[in-house]
Design an enzyme around this catalytic site. Structure first.
Site, PDB file in Angstrom:
ATOM      1  N   LYS A  15       0.770  -1.229  -0.085  1.00 17.91           N
ATOM      2  CA  LYS A  15      -0.087   0.105   0.082  1.00 17.91           C
ATOM      3  C   LYS A  15       0.846   1.357   0.075  1.00 17.91           C
ATOM      4  CE  LYS A  15      -4.336  -1.659   1.525  1.00 17.91           C
ATOM      5  NZ  LYS A  15      -5.507  -1.582   2.704  1.00 17.91           N
ATOM      6  N   LYS A  57      -5.895 -12.079  -8.405  1.00 19.91           N
ATOM      7  CA  LYS A  57      -7.172 -12.043  -7.745  1.00 19.91           C
ATOM      8  C   LYS A  57      -8.105 -11.041  -8.149  1.00 19.91           C
ATOM      9  CE  LYS A  57      -8.846 -11.882  -3.052  1.00 19.91           C
ATOM     10  NZ  LYS A  57      -8.541 -11.594  -1.723  1.00 19.91           N
ATOM     11  N   LYS A  68     -11.972  -5.679  -5.545  1.00 23.87           N
ATOM     12  CA  LYS A  68     -12.924  -4.338  -5.654  1.00 23.87           C
ATOM     13  C   LYS A  68     -12.329  -3.063  -6.134  1.00 23.87           C
ATOM     14  CE  LYS A  68     -13.390  -4.427  -0.733  1.00 23.87           C
ATOM     15  NZ  LYS A  68     -13.877  -3.524   0.028  1.00 23.87           N
TER      16      LYS A  68
END
Ligand code: TRP
Length: 335
Positions: free
Chosen positions: A115, A197, A200
């Site tokens: 992140k 993966k 969202k």
């Protein structure tokens, strides 16, 4: 005191549009578990603040996610479904746990590294201490089991380490939680880059089936799914990740085995298969959409659930928090 049922805790961040990956991989599994355990499901809105949010969108989205939990079948009468920020004990225990967590441990967190790379202009202290708040979420409820995806394993490990460290100093204050990795529910991969993966937060809309997508959008996205040029419907994730992902999705939604899916579509083209997967997923989401619309139209019901469940959660959380405060020697508040 003997606990009757084991306690299960899980949650999702309050940002982003939920996907069929969240639905199949998390929500539906939670629904299967909710009779057998005392369950707490949080909408983790404090965690969402580690990334800058647009306040109006954030508020609306968090409520949508709460509603989607309920629409998917989680029962707000039987389970505790609540917003993290509505129970101040999370932030309070989070602070205390910060003081029992080493920077060396936090430095090792791969999610923090990822992140930080992604949000290089906003590497804030919340992003760094994300795992201690998550530990507080789990430990406040004396949780036995925590269903999580593989990407959260490291966070559960640090939670266990912190809890053990605390217990070693102060006695048995926290239950040491175990991860829970349900067998079904597969890893749903991106439709555009099937070795990644489904996420969202993917920027490519075609990569992801969102729970709010209507039938047309769902079918369109499956039609565009990236496959290969072999034209054989066979489960082989290493060499045919796209087709294997579609087989996996079709298999979890219909309950058919991979072999049965292969047989069903033997000799058929990718076009037919993609269409079938799209239809099946759209059919699965039909009742969910109806329920969601009903719930969105009934503001007072969701408000009521939010209020009752926050109170229920706070009752349990505060018990643990008081105990912790006492153990570490904070002065008792005169009431
Ligand atoms: N970090 C989790 C995720 O991104 C969300 C989360 C926050 C969570 N607190 C939790 C999950 C406690 C399980 C238990 O998926």
């Amino acid at each position: 005191m003997e606990k009757e049922k084991k306690i299960l805790y899980s949650g999702m961040q309050a940002t982003g549009k939920l996907t069929i990956g969240n639905y199949i991989g998390a929500l539906k599994n939670w629904v299967n578990l909710h009779e057998d355990y005392d369950c707490f499901f949080g909408v983790m809105d404090l965690h969402s603040l580690t990334v800058r949010q647009n306040p109006a969108e954030f508020r609306k989205n968090a409520r949508l996610i709460y509603t989607q939990y309920v629409a998917a079948g989680l029962d707000p009468e039987k389970n505790c479904i609540y917003f993290q920020s509505h129970v101040p004990a999370h932030a309070e225990l989070g602070w205390i746990l910060n003081c029992f967590t080493y920077m060396g441990e936090l430095n090792r967190m791969t999610q923090f590294k990822d992140k930080s790379a992604k949000h290089a202009d906003n590497i804030n202290a919340g992003l760094y201490t994300y795992p201690t708040l998550m530990a507080a979420d789990i430990l406040l409820y004396q949780s036995d089991l925590v269903p999580i995806g593989a990407d959260q394993k490291q966070h559960l490990e640090i939670c266990r380490d912190i809890a053990e460290r605390f217990n070693n100093i102060y006695g048995d204050v926290f239950t040491i939680p175990e991860g829970f990795f349900p067998k079904t529910g597969a890893r749903i991969m991106s439709l555009q880059e099937p070795d990644k993966k489904m996420s969202k937060s993917d920027e490519n809309e075609n990569a992801t089936i969102y729970l709010i997508d209507d039938r047309d959008a769902i079918i369109r996205k499956f039609k565009r799914a990236v496959t290969d040029s072999e034209a054989v419907i066979k489960y082989d994730p290493a060499n045919k990740p796209g087709i294997s992902n579609l087989i996996e999705i079709y298999s979890v939604v219909t309950g058919k085995s991979f072999e049965d899916v292969e047989k069903e579509f033997a000799g058929k083209g990718y076009g037919d298969f993609k269409m079938a997967v799209g239809e099946t997923v759209a059919d699965m989401l039909d009742p969910f959409h109806k329920r969601c619309d009903e719930l969105l139209a009934d503001k007072t019901y969701i408000d009521h659930c939010m209020k009752e469940n926050a109170e229920k959660a706070a009752y349990f959380a505060n018990k643990t928090l008081r105990k912790v405060q006492k153990k570490v020697g904070l002065t008792e508040r005169i009431r």
